[in-house]
Design a protein around this motif. Sequence first.
Motif, short mmCIF file in Angstrom:
data_model
loop_
_atom_site.label_atom_id
_atom_site.label_comp_id
_atom_site.label_asym_id
_atom_site.label_seq_id
_atom_site.Cartn_x
_atom_site.Cartn_y
_atom_site.Cartn_z
N SER A 191 0.83 -1.21 0.00
CA SER A 191 0.00 0.00 0.00
C SER A 191 0.87 1.27 0.00
N MET A 192 2.04 1.19 0.63
CA MET A 192 2.95 2.34 0.68
C MET A 192 3.50 2.70 -0.70
N LEU A 193 3.52 1.72 -1.59
CA LEU A 193 4.11 1.96 -2.91
C LEU A 193 3.31 2.96 -3.74
N VAL A 194 2.03 3.12 -3.40
CA VAL A 194 1.15 4.00 -4.17
C VAL A 194 1.65 5.45 -4.15
N ALA A 195 2.07 5.92 -2.99
CA ALA A 195 2.54 7.32 -2.89
C ALA A 195 3.82 7.53 -3.71
N TYR A 196 4.66 6.49 -3.77
CA TYR A 196 5.86 6.58 -4.62
C TYR A 196 5.44 6.67 -6.09
N ALA A 197 4.48 5.82 -6.47
CA ALA A 197 4.01 5.80 -7.86
C ALA A 197 3.44 7.16 -8.27
N LEU A 198 2.70 7.78 -7.34
CA LEU A 198 2.07 9.07 -7.64
C LEU A 198 3.12 10.18 -7.80
N LYS A 212 8.59 3.50 -13.24
CA LYS A 212 9.64 2.66 -12.63
C LYS A 212 10.67 3.50 -11.88
N ASN A 213 11.02 4.67 -12.45
CA ASN A 213 12.07 5.51 -11.85
C ASN A 213 11.67 6.10 -10.50
N ARG A 214 10.35 6.20 -10.27
CA ARG A 214 9.89 6.79 -9.00
C ARG A 214 9.82 5.76 -7.86
N MET A 215 9.93 4.48 -8.20
CA MET A 215 9.69 3.43 -7.23
C MET A 215 10.96 3.04 -6.46
N PRO A 216 10.80 2.52 -5.23
CA PRO A 216 11.97 2.04 -4.48
C PRO A 216 12.74 1.00 -5.29
#
Length: 449
Positions: A242-249, A412-416
Amino acid sequence: MRKQAKNVRETALELLEAIEKNQSYSNLLLHHAIEKNHLPAKDIGLLTELTYGTLQRKMTLDYYLQPFLKKGKKIENWVLQLLRLAVYQMVYLDKIPDRAAIFEAVEIAKKRGHKGIAAMVNGVLRSMQRQGLPSVEKVADPLVRLSLETSHPEWLIRRWAEQFGFEKTKEMAEVNLTAPTQTARVNTAKTTRQECLDRLEAEGYIVEKSPIIPVAIRSLKGNLAASAVFKEGLITIQDESSMLVAYALGAEENETILDACAAPGGKSTHIAEKMQNTGKVVALDLHEHKVKLINDNASRLGLINIQPLTMDSKKGSEQFERESFDRILLDAPCSGLGVMRRKPDMKYTKKENDLFQLSKIQIELLTAVAPLLKKGGVLVYSTCTVDQQENENVVASFLKENPEFAGDLQFKNRMPEAIQPLIHGFDLQIFPQDFSSDGFYIACLRKKV
Protein backbone atom coordinates in the motif's frame (compact mmCIF):
# COMPACT_ATOMS: atom_id res chain seq x y z
CA MET A 1 -6.00 -22.61 34.04
CA ARG A 2 -8.55 -24.85 32.31
CA LYS A 3 -11.39 -22.38 32.85
CA GLN A 4 -9.45 -19.59 31.14
CA ALA A 5 -8.40 -21.76 28.17
CA LYS A 6 -11.98 -22.96 27.80
CA ASN A 7 -13.16 -19.37 27.75
CA VAL A 8 -10.80 -18.67 24.84
CA ARG A 9 -12.21 -21.62 22.87
CA GLU A 10 -15.79 -20.60 23.61
CA THR A 11 -15.01 -17.05 22.47
CA ALA A 12 -13.40 -18.42 19.29
CA LEU A 13 -16.51 -20.54 18.66
CA GLU A 14 -18.80 -17.51 19.10
CA LEU A 15 -16.62 -15.49 16.72
CA LEU A 16 -16.67 -18.22 14.06
CA GLU A 17 -20.47 -18.40 14.29
CA ALA A 18 -20.87 -14.63 14.07
CA ILE A 19 -18.50 -14.33 11.10
CA GLU A 20 -20.35 -17.00 9.12
CA LYS A 21 -23.85 -15.92 10.11
CA ASN A 22 -23.43 -12.17 9.58
CA GLN A 23 -20.70 -12.30 6.93
CA SER A 24 -18.86 -9.81 9.13
CA TYR A 25 -15.15 -9.12 8.78
CA SER A 26 -13.15 -11.38 11.07
CA ASN A 27 -10.56 -8.70 11.91
CA LEU A 28 -13.22 -6.29 13.24
CA LEU A 29 -15.08 -8.94 15.26
CA LEU A 30 -11.85 -10.31 16.72
CA HIS A 31 -10.73 -6.83 17.83
CA HIS A 32 -14.14 -6.24 19.45
CA ALA A 33 -14.05 -9.61 21.27
CA ILE A 34 -10.57 -8.91 22.67
CA GLU A 35 -11.68 -5.52 24.02
CA LYS A 36 -15.04 -6.77 25.37
CA ASN A 37 -13.62 -9.80 27.21
CA HIS A 38 -10.52 -7.97 28.58
CA LEU A 39 -8.38 -10.94 27.55
CA PRO A 40 -4.81 -11.23 28.92
CA ALA A 41 -2.03 -11.01 26.32
CA LYS A 42 -1.29 -14.77 26.31
CA ASP A 43 -4.95 -15.55 25.53
CA ILE A 44 -5.13 -12.94 22.74
CA GLY A 45 -2.51 -14.93 20.82
CA LEU A 46 -4.43 -18.20 21.22
CA LEU A 47 -7.79 -16.62 20.35
CA THR A 48 -6.32 -15.04 17.20
CA GLU A 49 -4.67 -18.34 16.19
CA LEU A 50 -7.84 -20.39 16.77
CA THR A 51 -10.18 -17.96 15.00
CA TYR A 52 -8.00 -17.11 12.00
CA GLY A 53 -6.54 -20.61 11.70
CA THR A 54 -9.95 -22.34 11.68
CA LEU A 55 -11.26 -19.78 9.15
CA GLN A 56 -8.15 -20.05 6.96
CA ARG A 57 -8.41 -23.84 6.78
CA LYS A 58 -12.21 -24.26 6.74
CA MET A 59 -12.47 -26.21 3.46
CA THR A 60 -9.59 -28.51 4.41
CA LEU A 61 -11.10 -29.14 7.85
CA ASP A 62 -14.46 -29.99 6.27
CA TYR A 63 -12.70 -32.44 3.92
CA TYR A 64 -11.06 -34.13 6.93
CA LEU A 65 -14.37 -34.25 8.84
CA GLN A 66 -16.55 -35.53 5.99
CA PRO A 67 -15.92 -39.30 6.35
CA PHE A 68 -16.65 -39.16 10.09
CA LEU A 69 -20.02 -37.42 9.88
CA LYS A 70 -23.20 -39.42 9.23
CA LYS A 71 -24.39 -38.87 5.67
CA GLY A 72 -27.69 -37.05 5.37
CA LYS A 73 -27.77 -36.13 9.06
CA LYS A 74 -27.92 -32.34 9.49
CA ILE A 75 -25.89 -30.92 12.35
CA GLU A 76 -26.34 -27.49 13.84
CA ASN A 77 -23.93 -24.82 12.65
CA TRP A 78 -22.35 -24.25 16.07
CA VAL A 79 -21.59 -27.97 16.37
CA LEU A 80 -19.88 -27.96 12.96
CA GLN A 81 -17.87 -24.88 13.99
CA LEU A 82 -16.90 -26.62 17.25
CA LEU A 83 -15.70 -29.70 15.33
CA ARG A 84 -13.69 -27.53 12.92
CA LEU A 85 -12.14 -25.71 15.89
CA ALA A 86 -11.12 -29.00 17.56
CA VAL A 87 -9.76 -30.55 14.35
CA TYR A 88 -7.76 -27.39 13.63
CA GLN A 89 -6.04 -27.77 17.01
CA MET A 90 -5.44 -31.50 16.52
CA VAL A 91 -3.96 -31.14 13.03
CA TYR A 92 -2.17 -27.78 13.07
CA LEU A 93 -1.27 -26.84 16.66
CA ASP A 94 1.65 -28.88 18.00
CA LYS A 95 1.54 -27.30 21.46
CA ILE A 96 -2.03 -28.47 22.18
CA PRO A 97 -2.30 -32.25 22.82
CA ASP A 98 -5.18 -34.02 21.03
CA ARG A 99 -6.69 -35.09 24.36
CA ALA A 100 -6.92 -31.44 25.51
CA ALA A 101 -8.55 -30.32 22.25
CA ILE A 102 -11.08 -33.19 22.43
CA PHE A 103 -11.80 -32.68 26.15
CA GLU A 104 -12.45 -28.95 25.72
CA ALA A 105 -14.69 -29.53 22.68
CA VAL A 106 -16.78 -32.11 24.59
CA GLU A 107 -17.08 -29.76 27.60
CA ILE A 108 -18.34 -26.92 25.36
CA ALA A 109 -20.77 -29.35 23.66
CA LYS A 110 -22.18 -30.34 27.08
CA LYS A 111 -22.53 -26.71 28.10
CA ARG A 112 -24.11 -25.48 24.85
CA GLY A 113 -26.09 -28.54 23.87
CA HIS A 114 -26.96 -31.87 25.54
CA LYS A 115 -25.39 -35.27 26.25
CA GLY A 116 -26.24 -36.56 22.78
CA ILE A 117 -24.33 -33.73 21.07
CA ALA A 118 -21.39 -34.13 23.48
CA ALA A 119 -21.28 -37.89 22.71
CA MET A 120 -21.39 -37.21 18.95
CA VAL A 121 -18.55 -34.65 19.17
CA ASN A 122 -16.49 -37.05 21.28
CA GLY A 123 -17.18 -39.96 18.87
CA VAL A 124 -16.25 -38.01 15.73
CA LEU A 125 -13.01 -36.63 17.18
CA ARG A 126 -11.89 -39.96 18.72
CA SER A 127 -12.63 -41.85 15.48
CA MET A 128 -10.57 -39.30 13.60
CA GLN A 129 -7.74 -39.66 16.14
CA ARG A 130 -7.78 -43.48 15.74
CA GLN A 131 -8.22 -43.75 11.96
CA GLY A 132 -6.20 -40.74 10.83
CA LEU A 133 -7.02 -38.07 8.24
CA PRO A 134 -8.28 -38.80 4.74
CA SER A 135 -5.54 -38.00 2.21
CA VAL A 136 -6.00 -35.02 -0.12
CA GLU A 137 -3.57 -36.81 -2.47
CA LYS A 138 -6.43 -39.10 -3.54
CA VAL A 139 -8.04 -36.16 -5.38
CA ALA A 140 -7.03 -36.58 -9.04
CA ASP A 141 -7.62 -33.06 -10.44
CA PRO A 142 -4.63 -30.90 -9.37
CA LEU A 143 -6.77 -27.74 -9.23
CA VAL A 144 -9.44 -29.36 -7.03
CA ARG A 145 -6.65 -30.80 -4.86
CA LEU A 146 -5.01 -27.38 -4.48
CA SER A 147 -8.40 -25.87 -3.65
CA LEU A 148 -8.88 -28.39 -0.81
CA GLU A 149 -5.27 -28.27 0.42
CA THR A 150 -5.27 -24.48 0.70
CA SER A 151 -8.95 -23.81 1.42
CA HIS A 152 -9.53 -21.56 -1.57
CA PRO A 153 -12.76 -21.89 -3.60
CA GLU A 154 -12.31 -23.94 -6.73
CA TRP A 155 -13.56 -21.13 -9.02
CA LEU A 156 -10.82 -18.84 -7.69
CA ILE A 157 -8.02 -21.42 -8.04
CA ARG A 158 -9.14 -22.16 -11.63
CA ARG A 159 -9.32 -18.44 -12.42
CA TRP A 160 -5.87 -17.71 -11.02
CA ALA A 161 -4.33 -20.76 -12.74
CA GLU A 162 -5.73 -19.54 -16.05
CA GLN A 163 -4.40 -16.01 -15.52
CA PHE A 164 -1.06 -16.66 -13.79
CA GLY A 165 -0.25 -20.37 -14.21
CA PHE A 166 -0.42 -23.25 -11.72
CA GLU A 167 2.88 -22.61 -9.88
CA LYS A 168 2.19 -18.95 -9.16
CA THR A 169 -1.35 -19.84 -8.02
CA LYS A 170 -0.02 -22.57 -5.69
CA GLU A 171 2.54 -20.18 -4.16
CA MET A 172 -0.12 -17.50 -3.65
CA ALA A 173 -2.66 -19.89 -2.10
CA GLU A 174 -0.03 -21.26 0.29
CA VAL A 175 1.18 -17.80 1.35
CA ASN A 176 -2.45 -16.82 1.99
CA LEU A 177 -2.50 -19.39 4.81
CA THR A 178 0.28 -17.63 6.73
CA ALA A 179 -0.03 -14.75 9.18
CA PRO A 180 0.96 -11.33 7.79
CA THR A 181 3.74 -9.30 9.42
CA GLN A 182 2.65 -5.97 10.86
CA THR A 183 4.37 -3.07 9.12
CA ALA A 184 4.35 0.67 9.71
CA ARG A 185 5.31 3.78 7.77
CA VAL A 186 7.50 6.38 9.44
CA ASN A 187 6.16 9.94 9.40
CA THR A 188 9.19 11.54 7.76
CA ALA A 189 7.64 15.01 8.26
CA LYS A 190 8.38 14.50 11.98
CA THR A 191 11.17 11.94 12.47
CA THR A 192 13.53 9.40 10.88
CA ARG A 193 13.27 5.63 10.55
CA GLN A 194 16.28 5.04 12.80
CA GLU A 195 14.84 7.22 15.58
CA CYS A 196 11.58 5.24 15.38
CA LEU A 197 13.42 1.91 15.55
CA ASP A 198 15.41 3.08 18.59
CA ARG A 199 12.30 4.35 20.38
CA LEU A 200 10.30 1.18 19.65
CA GLU A 201 13.14 -1.06 20.84
CA ALA A 202 13.30 1.00 24.05
CA GLU A 203 9.55 0.32 24.45
CA GLY A 204 10.22 -3.43 24.20
CA TYR A 205 9.25 -4.08 20.58
CA ILE A 206 11.27 -6.32 18.27
CA VAL A 207 11.44 -4.37 15.01
CA GLU A 208 13.54 -4.19 11.86
CA LYS A 209 13.93 -2.03 8.76
CA SER A 210 11.86 -3.03 5.76
CA PRO A 211 14.19 -4.20 2.98
CA ILE A 212 11.60 -3.02 0.43
CA ILE A 213 10.38 0.45 1.47
CA PRO A 214 12.84 3.13 2.68
CA VAL A 215 10.32 4.60 5.18
CA ALA A 216 8.90 1.32 6.53
CA ILE A 217 9.53 -0.83 9.58
CA ARG A 218 8.42 -4.38 10.35
CA SER A 219 7.30 -5.56 13.76
CA LEU A 220 8.49 -9.06 14.63
CA LYS A 221 6.95 -8.86 18.10
CA GLY A 222 4.37 -6.48 19.54
CA ASN A 223 1.39 -4.52 18.21
CA LEU A 224 2.76 -1.17 17.01
CA ALA A 225 -0.67 0.50 17.30
CA ALA A 226 -0.30 0.28 21.09
CA SER A 227 3.10 2.05 21.13
CA ALA A 228 3.82 5.59 22.32
CA VAL A 229 5.52 6.14 18.95
CA PHE A 230 2.16 5.50 17.21
CA LYS A 231 0.20 7.69 19.64
CA GLU A 232 2.65 10.56 19.08
CA GLY A 233 1.98 10.39 15.33
CA LEU A 234 5.44 9.19 14.34
CA ILE A 235 4.17 6.09 12.49
CA THR A 236 1.11 4.83 10.57
CA ILE A 237 0.15 1.15 10.41
CA GLN A 238 0.16 0.31 6.71
CA ASP A 239 1.10 -2.63 4.51
CA GLU A 240 4.26 -2.25 2.42
CA SER A 241 2.39 -2.80 -0.88
CA SER A 242 0.00 0.00 0.00
CA MET A 243 2.95 2.34 0.68
CA LEU A 244 4.11 1.96 -2.91
CA VAL A 245 1.15 4.00 -4.17
CA ALA A 246 2.54 7.32 -2.89
CA TYR A 247 5.86 6.58 -4.62
CA ALA A 248 4.01 5.80 -7.86
CA LEU A 249 2.07 9.07 -7.64
CA GLY A 250 5.29 11.06 -7.11
CA ALA A 251 3.59 14.13 -5.59
CA GLU A 252 5.83 17.17 -5.19
CA GLU A 253 5.70 20.09 -2.76
CA ASN A 254 2.89 22.65 -3.22
CA GLU A 255 0.93 20.52 -5.70
CA THR A 256 -2.84 19.94 -5.55
CA ILE A 257 -3.68 16.24 -5.31
CA LEU A 258 -6.98 14.35 -5.43
CA ASP A 259 -7.29 11.06 -3.52
CA ALA A 260 -10.66 9.92 -4.90
CA CYS A 261 -11.43 6.97 -2.56
CA ALA A 262 -9.37 7.92 0.44
CA ALA A 263 -10.64 6.35 3.70
CA PRO A 264 -9.20 5.50 6.16
CA GLY A 265 -6.47 7.83 4.94
CA GLY A 266 -3.29 5.73 4.86
CA LYS A 267 -2.38 6.77 1.34
CA SER A 268 -3.60 10.39 1.71
CA THR A 269 -1.41 10.90 4.77
CA HIS A 270 1.60 9.29 3.05
CA ILE A 271 1.18 11.65 0.07
CA ALA A 272 0.82 14.62 2.46
CA GLU A 273 4.02 13.60 4.30
CA LYS A 274 5.91 13.29 1.02
CA MET A 275 4.81 16.85 0.19
CA GLN A 276 6.30 17.98 3.55
CA ASN A 277 2.94 19.34 4.74
CA THR A 278 2.72 21.75 1.77
CA GLY A 279 0.17 22.00 -1.04
CA LYS A 280 -3.19 20.27 -0.68
CA VAL A 281 -4.47 16.70 -0.68
CA VAL A 282 -8.24 16.61 -1.27
CA ALA A 283 -9.34 13.29 0.25
CA LEU A 284 -12.82 12.05 -0.72
CA ASP A 285 -14.99 9.31 0.69
CA LEU A 286 -18.64 8.46 0.27
CA HIS A 287 -19.30 7.86 3.99
CA GLU A 288 -19.14 10.48 6.72
CA HIS A 289 -17.88 8.08 9.42
CA LYS A 290 -15.01 7.10 7.11
CA VAL A 291 -14.15 10.73 6.41
CA LYS A 292 -13.84 11.15 10.18
CA LEU A 293 -11.14 8.43 10.12
CA ILE A 294 -9.16 10.46 7.54
CA ASN A 295 -9.48 13.54 9.79
CA ASP A 296 -8.39 11.57 12.87
CA ASN A 297 -5.35 10.14 11.09
CA ALA A 298 -4.31 13.53 9.70
CA SER A 299 -4.54 15.23 13.10
CA ARG A 300 -2.66 12.41 14.90
CA LEU A 301 0.15 12.79 12.36
CA GLY A 302 0.14 16.60 12.57
CA LEU A 303 -0.71 17.05 8.88
CA ILE A 304 -2.44 20.29 7.91
CA ASN A 305 -2.43 19.88 4.11
CA ILE A 306 -5.26 17.33 3.90
CA GLN A 307 -8.81 18.42 3.10
CA PRO A 308 -11.23 15.52 3.71
CA LEU A 309 -14.66 15.72 2.04
CA THR A 310 -17.72 13.47 2.18
CA MET A 311 -18.48 13.00 -1.48
CA ASP A 312 -19.09 10.50 -4.26
CA SER A 313 -16.04 10.69 -6.54
CA LYS A 314 -18.26 9.92 -9.53
CA LYS A 315 -19.69 13.43 -9.03
CA GLY A 316 -16.29 15.13 -8.83
CA SER A 317 -16.94 17.25 -11.91
CA GLU A 318 -19.90 18.91 -10.11
CA GLN A 319 -17.61 20.06 -7.29
CA PHE A 320 -14.24 20.70 -8.96
CA GLU A 321 -13.17 22.52 -12.11
CA ARG A 322 -11.81 20.55 -15.03
CA GLU A 323 -8.04 20.08 -15.01
CA SER A 324 -7.67 21.44 -11.47
CA PHE A 325 -5.46 18.66 -9.99
CA ASP A 326 -1.76 18.04 -10.62
CA ARG A 327 -2.08 14.34 -9.75
CA ILE A 328 -4.96 11.99 -9.00
CA LEU A 329 -5.01 8.73 -7.09
CA LEU A 330 -7.90 6.31 -7.55
CA ASP A 331 -7.46 3.47 -5.06
CA ALA A 332 -10.61 1.79 -6.29
CA PRO A 333 -13.13 -0.37 -4.41
CA CYS A 334 -12.21 -3.96 -5.33
CA SER A 335 -12.69 -7.63 -4.47
CA GLY A 336 -9.77 -7.48 -1.99
CA LEU A 337 -8.37 -10.83 -3.13
CA GLY A 338 -4.89 -9.55 -2.25
CA VAL A 339 -5.65 -9.18 1.48
CA MET A 340 -7.07 -12.63 2.23
CA ARG A 341 -4.38 -13.27 4.83
CA ARG A 342 -5.88 -10.45 6.91
CA LYS A 343 -9.52 -11.30 6.13
CA PRO A 344 -9.64 -15.07 5.56
CA ASP A 345 -13.46 -15.16 5.64
CA MET A 346 -13.42 -13.23 2.35
CA LYS A 347 -12.48 -16.42 0.47
CA TYR A 348 -15.85 -17.96 1.13
CA THR A 349 -18.11 -14.94 0.59
CA LYS A 350 -16.79 -13.61 -2.73
CA LYS A 351 -18.44 -14.80 -5.93
CA GLU A 352 -16.97 -14.73 -9.43
CA ASN A 353 -19.72 -12.39 -10.61
CA ASP A 354 -18.64 -9.83 -7.95
CA LEU A 355 -15.45 -9.23 -9.95
CA PHE A 356 -17.41 -8.42 -13.09
CA GLN A 357 -19.69 -5.99 -11.21
CA LEU A 358 -16.70 -4.30 -9.55
CA SER A 359 -14.84 -3.84 -12.83
CA LYS A 360 -17.80 -1.81 -14.15
CA ILE A 361 -17.68 0.48 -11.07
CA GLN A 362 -13.90 0.82 -11.41
CA ILE A 363 -14.16 1.98 -15.04
CA GLU A 364 -16.95 4.43 -14.09
CA LEU A 365 -14.77 5.94 -11.36
CA LEU A 366 -11.73 6.27 -13.62
CA THR A 367 -13.84 7.91 -16.32
CA ALA A 368 -15.35 10.31 -13.75
CA VAL A 369 -12.05 11.57 -12.27
CA ALA A 370 -10.06 11.75 -15.54
CA PRO A 371 -11.34 15.20 -16.66
CA LEU A 372 -10.20 16.71 -13.33
CA LEU A 373 -6.51 16.04 -14.10
CA LYS A 374 -4.30 18.76 -15.61
CA LYS A 375 -2.58 18.09 -18.92
CA GLY A 376 0.75 16.38 -18.24
CA GLY A 377 -0.56 15.18 -14.86
CA VAL A 378 -0.28 11.66 -13.42
CA LEU A 379 -3.26 9.40 -12.71
CA VAL A 380 -2.57 6.34 -10.52
CA TYR A 381 -5.07 3.48 -10.46
CA SER A 382 -4.57 0.95 -7.66
CA THR A 383 -6.37 -2.01 -6.07
CA CYS A 384 -5.62 -4.53 -3.32
CA THR A 385 -6.61 -7.44 -5.53
CA VAL A 386 -5.00 -10.06 -7.77
CA ASP A 387 -7.22 -10.39 -10.82
CA GLN A 388 -6.78 -9.24 -14.40
CA GLN A 389 -10.44 -8.30 -14.89
CA GLU A 390 -10.23 -5.68 -12.12
CA ASN A 391 -6.69 -4.62 -12.94
CA GLU A 392 -5.12 -4.81 -16.41
CA ASN A 393 -8.48 -5.13 -18.20
CA VAL A 394 -9.94 -2.06 -16.46
CA VAL A 395 -6.89 0.02 -17.39
CA ALA A 396 -6.86 -1.27 -20.99
CA SER A 397 -10.57 -0.47 -21.34
CA PHE A 398 -10.06 3.04 -19.91
CA LEU A 399 -7.11 3.78 -22.25
CA LYS A 400 -9.09 2.58 -25.25
CA GLU A 401 -11.95 5.00 -24.44
CA ASN A 402 -9.68 7.90 -23.36
CA PRO A 403 -6.98 8.45 -26.02
CA GLU A 404 -5.78 11.61 -24.24
CA PHE A 405 -4.18 9.25 -21.65
CA ALA A 406 -1.15 6.98 -22.08
CA GLY A 407 0.87 4.66 -19.86
CA ASP A 408 3.50 6.57 -17.83
CA LEU A 409 6.81 4.85 -18.53
CA GLN A 410 8.60 7.05 -15.94
CA PHE A 411 6.72 5.06 -13.28
CA LYS A 412 9.64 2.66 -12.63
CA ASN A 413 12.07 5.51 -11.85
CA ARG A 414 9.89 6.79 -9.00
CA MET A 415 9.69 3.43 -7.23
CA PRO A 416 11.97 2.04 -4.48
CA GLU A 417 14.95 0.15 -5.89
CA ALA A 418 13.81 -3.27 -4.56
CA ILE A 419 10.56 -3.00 -6.53
CA GLN A 420 11.98 -1.84 -9.87
CA PRO A 421 12.78 -5.36 -11.23
CA LEU A 422 9.06 -6.27 -10.91
CA ILE A 423 7.96 -3.36 -13.14
CA HIS A 424 7.60 -3.77 -16.89
CA GLY A 425 6.04 -0.78 -18.58
CA PHE A 426 3.53 1.33 -16.70
CA ASP A 427 1.93 -1.13 -14.29
CA LEU A 428 2.81 -3.56 -11.53
CA GLN A 429 1.09 -6.62 -10.06
CA ILE A 430 2.44 -7.55 -6.64
CA PHE A 431 1.69 -11.09 -5.49
CA PRO A 432 1.57 -11.87 -1.75
CA GLN A 433 4.56 -14.21 -2.18
CA ASP A 434 6.76 -11.52 -3.82
CA PHE A 435 7.86 -9.99 -0.52
CA SER A 436 5.26 -11.29 1.93
CA SER A 437 3.03 -8.23 1.68
CA ASP A 438 -0.54 -7.82 0.42
CA GLY A 439 -1.39 -8.62 -3.19
CA PHE A 440 -1.65 -5.25 -4.94
CA TYR A 441 -1.93 -3.68 -8.38
CA ILE A 442 -0.69 -0.22 -9.48
CA ALA A 443 -0.98 1.38 -12.91
CA CYS A 444 0.46 4.81 -13.77
CA LEU A 445 -1.12 6.86 -16.55
CA ARG A 446 -0.25 10.34 -17.82
CA LYS A 447 -2.53 12.87 -19.50
CA LYS A 448 -1.04 14.00 -22.77
CA VAL A 449 -0.04 17.65 -23.06
